[in-house]
Design an enzyme around this catalytic site. Structure first.
Site, short mmCIF file in Angstrom:
data_model
loop_
_atom_site.label_atom_id
_atom_site.label_comp_id
_atom_site.label_asym_id
_atom_site.label_seq_id
_atom_site.Cartn_x
_atom_site.Cartn_y
_atom_site.Cartn_z
N TYR A 53 46.70 29.17 38.83
CA TYR A 53 46.29 30.02 38.22
C TYR A 53 48.49 30.72 38.64
CZ TYR A 53 41.55 30.70 39.49
OH TYR A 53 40.43 30.59 39.80
N SER A 210 35.12 37.40 38.29
CA SER A 210 35.00 38.30 37.20
C SER A 210 33.98 39.18 37.73
CB SER A 210 35.50 38.17 35.74
OG SER A 210 36.82 37.47 36.05
N ALA A 213 34.59 42.18 35.86
CA ALA A 213 34.64 41.94 33.90
C ALA A 213 36.21 41.80 33.84
CB ALA A 213 33.68 42.42 33.43
N GLY A 214 36.85 41.57 34.82
CA GLY A 214 38.50 41.41 34.32
C GLY A 214 38.85 42.40 34.60
N GLY A 215 37.89 43.53 35.14
CA GLY A 215 38.33 45.00 35.35
C GLY A 215 37.93 45.67 33.41
N GLU A 220 36.46 49.20 28.45
CA GLU A 220 35.92 48.96 27.18
C GLU A 220 34.51 50.16 27.19
OE1 GLU A 220 35.32 45.54 26.78
OE2 GLU A 220 36.91 44.07 26.99
N1 LIG Z 1 36.45 29.36 38.36
C1 LIG Z 1 36.55 30.06 37.21
O1 LIG Z 1 36.88 29.78 36.30
C2 LIG Z 1 37.17 31.30 37.73
C3 LIG Z 1 37.91 32.16 36.77
C4 LIG Z 1 38.40 33.73 36.61
C5 LIG Z 1 37.95 34.11 37.89
N2 LIG Z 1 37.89 33.14 39.19
C6 LIG Z 1 38.21 34.02 40.61
O2 LIG Z 1 37.24 35.44 41.06
C7 LIG Z 1 38.49 36.29 41.02
C8 LIG Z 1 38.21 37.57 40.80
O3 LIG Z 1 38.02 37.84 38.98
P1 LIG Z 1 39.05 39.00 38.79
O4 LIG Z 1 40.15 39.00 39.08
O5 LIG Z 1 38.51 38.39 37.31
O6 LIG Z 1 38.03 39.98 39.18
P2 LIG Z 1 37.86 41.39 38.95
O7 LIG Z 1 37.36 42.20 39.73
O8 LIG Z 1 36.59 41.51 37.71
O9 LIG Z 1 38.54 42.00 37.74
C9 LIG Z 1 39.89 42.48 39.00
C10 LIG Z 1 40.68 43.28 37.49
O10 LIG Z 1 39.67 44.23 37.48
C11 LIG Z 1 40.96 45.33 38.33
N3 LIG Z 1 40.70 46.65 38.63
C12 LIG Z 1 39.71 46.47 40.61
N4 LIG Z 1 39.07 47.70 40.27
C13 LIG Z 1 39.28 48.37 39.98
C14 LIG Z 1 39.26 49.87 39.42
N5 LIG Z 1 38.01 50.45 40.14
N6 LIG Z 1 39.87 50.51 38.25
C15 LIG Z 1 40.45 49.91 37.17
N7 LIG Z 1 40.85 48.24 37.29
C16 LIG Z 1 40.25 47.96 38.53
C17 LIG Z 1 41.87 44.76 39.28
O11 LIG Z 1 43.23 45.46 39.25
P3 LIG Z 1 44.36 45.93 40.30
O12 LIG Z 1 44.62 44.38 41.05
O13 LIG Z 1 44.52 46.85 40.13
O14 LIG Z 1 43.48 46.44 41.71
C18 LIG Z 1 42.16 43.01 38.55
O15 LIG Z 1 42.75 43.41 37.70
C19 LIG Z 1 39.82 35.57 40.63
O16 LIG Z 1 40.65 35.48 41.91
C20 LIG Z 1 39.33 34.13 40.82
O17 LIG Z 1 39.82 33.98 42.47
C21 LIG Z 1 37.67 32.39 38.49
#
Ligand SMILES: NC(=O)c1ccc[n+]([C@@H]2O[C@H](COP(=O)([O-])OP(=O)(O)OC[C@H]3O[C@@H](n4cnc5c(N)ncnc54)[C@H](OP(=O)(O)O)[C@@H]3O)[C@@H](O)[C@H]2O)c1
Length: 298
Positions: A53, A210, A213-215, A220
């Site tokens: 990461y 996610s 969906a990563g935000g 989208e």
């Molecule tokens: N095992 C794997 O292959 C794998 C792959 C990917 C991820 N992961 C794990 O899963 C965790 C979560 O994944 P993710 O970060 O993709 O989670 P996510 O919750 O799907 O996406 C987080 C993103 O969404 C944004 N976001 C959240 N709430 C929002 C809102 N209300 N309005 C607009 N944007 C918003 C966040 O920005 P802000 O920070 O500005 O709130 C951040 O950039 C990672 O940290 C990692 O630990 C694992």
């Protein structure tokens, strides 16, 4: 905060925090520490990492914060992953990204994760992706050595489908404790390919990556109908955001899914924790499924 037992001795907070994006948050070590402490105050004690990461930097950033208050270590569970090798400064001369689940790579990356995170023991180590060249006997040797040395307590997998999960499990003298998958209304494939079912059958809790969906859920165009439906249900439940409704959708699944919150904003983390108080009806769960798939059940 509800606790989910993975073994008799290890439990995770029902909502987990993920540190994939930590390097993007532009926090100094003190701010990182405060963020971790605020998560703990909300009941989130489980933190998800991976060696890669932030281009191999996030574990170190977290460890730097932990060093400011070493007593926090006993209040949290640390999950990390290995098995992907990325090009870049960390691996000079490497020409492309690839997977490496050799014993040598697993052992050396665990040493590095321990050093970077500033800890003596990893609570759960996951194999990040299914490796087509995985030798399960070799992975088992690495896992056994790590468990015997006390460097890792438990082991799991990530992004594994039933065949690769079963293959690795078949060589291990102990049970894998979790599979971390991309699970959300925007990513339904593992609900349909048997991956969720296998964990459910084994009573193995799942970690959902996610979940928003990563935000992209918020941005989208093709998610507009889903957003509209989530907003309608959010109003009904007087929830703080549509993200809470998505987490509640995951929490309702009987397989025991632990959402990993990826936000660096504590208010958004709080919204995730609030989802634990939202009880969706069966009909609402299917309303969301329908809006996500664009079609009714058959
Ligand atoms: N095992 C794997 O292959 C794998 C792959 C990917 C991820 N992961 C794990 O899963 C965790 C979560 O994944 P993710 O970060 O993709 O989670 P996510 O919750 O799907 O996406 C987080 C993103 O969404 C944004 N976001 C959240 N709430 C929002 C809102 N209300 N309005 C607009 N944007 C918003 C966040 O920005 P802000 O920070 O500005 O709130 C951040 O950039 C990672 O940290 C990692 O630990 C694992």
């Amino acid at each position: 905060m509800q606790r989910i037992a993975l073994t008799e001795e290890l439990s995770f907070s029902r909502v987990i925090h993920g540190m994939w994006r930590l390097a993007e948050w532009d926090m100094n070590p003190q701010e990182r520490l405060e963020f971790i402490e605020q998560c703990i105050e909300l009941g989130i004690t489980t933190f998800d990492h991976a060696d890669i990461y932030g281009g191999y930097t996030c574990e170190g950033l977290f460890g730097e914060a932990l060093k400011l208050k070493p007593s926090l270590r006993d209040q949290i569970e640390i999950v990390t992953k290995t098995g992907i090798k990325l090009t870049g400064d960390y691996n000079p001369g490497q020409k492309l990204n690839y997977y490496d689940t050799s014993k040598e790579h697993i052992l050396s990356q665990v040493e590095r994760s321990l050093r970077e995170l500033n800890i003596e023991q990893i609570d759960t180590l996951l194999i990040h992706r299914p490796d087509p060249l995985m030798n399960p006997d070799e992975v088992a040797e690495a896992f056994i050595a790590l468990r015997e040395s006390g460097k890792v307590r438990e082991f799991g997998i990530s992004n594994h489908v039933p065949s690769t999960q079963n293959l690795l499990q078949s060589r291990l003298p102990f049970q894998l404790v979790t599979n971390q998958l991309e699970l959300s209304p925007m990513q339904l494939k593992h609900f349909e390919d048997g991956s969720v079912d296998l964990c459910h059958e084994k009573r193995m809790p799942l970690m959902a990556w996610s979940p928003l969906a990563g935000g992209s859920l918020f941005k989208e165009e093709h998610y507009a109908p889903l957003r509209e439906k989530l907003e309608e249900i959010r109003t009904r439940h007087d929830a703080s955001g549509i993200d809470a409704i998505v987490y509640a959708w995951l929490l309702k699944h009987p397989a025991t899914i632990l959402p990993i919150i990826g936000s660096g904003k504590i208010d958004r983390v709080r919204t995730g924790v609030d989802a634990l108080n939202i009880e969706l009806s069966r009909e609402e769960w299917f309303e969301i499924l329908k809006a996500a798939r664009g079609r009714d059940v058959d």
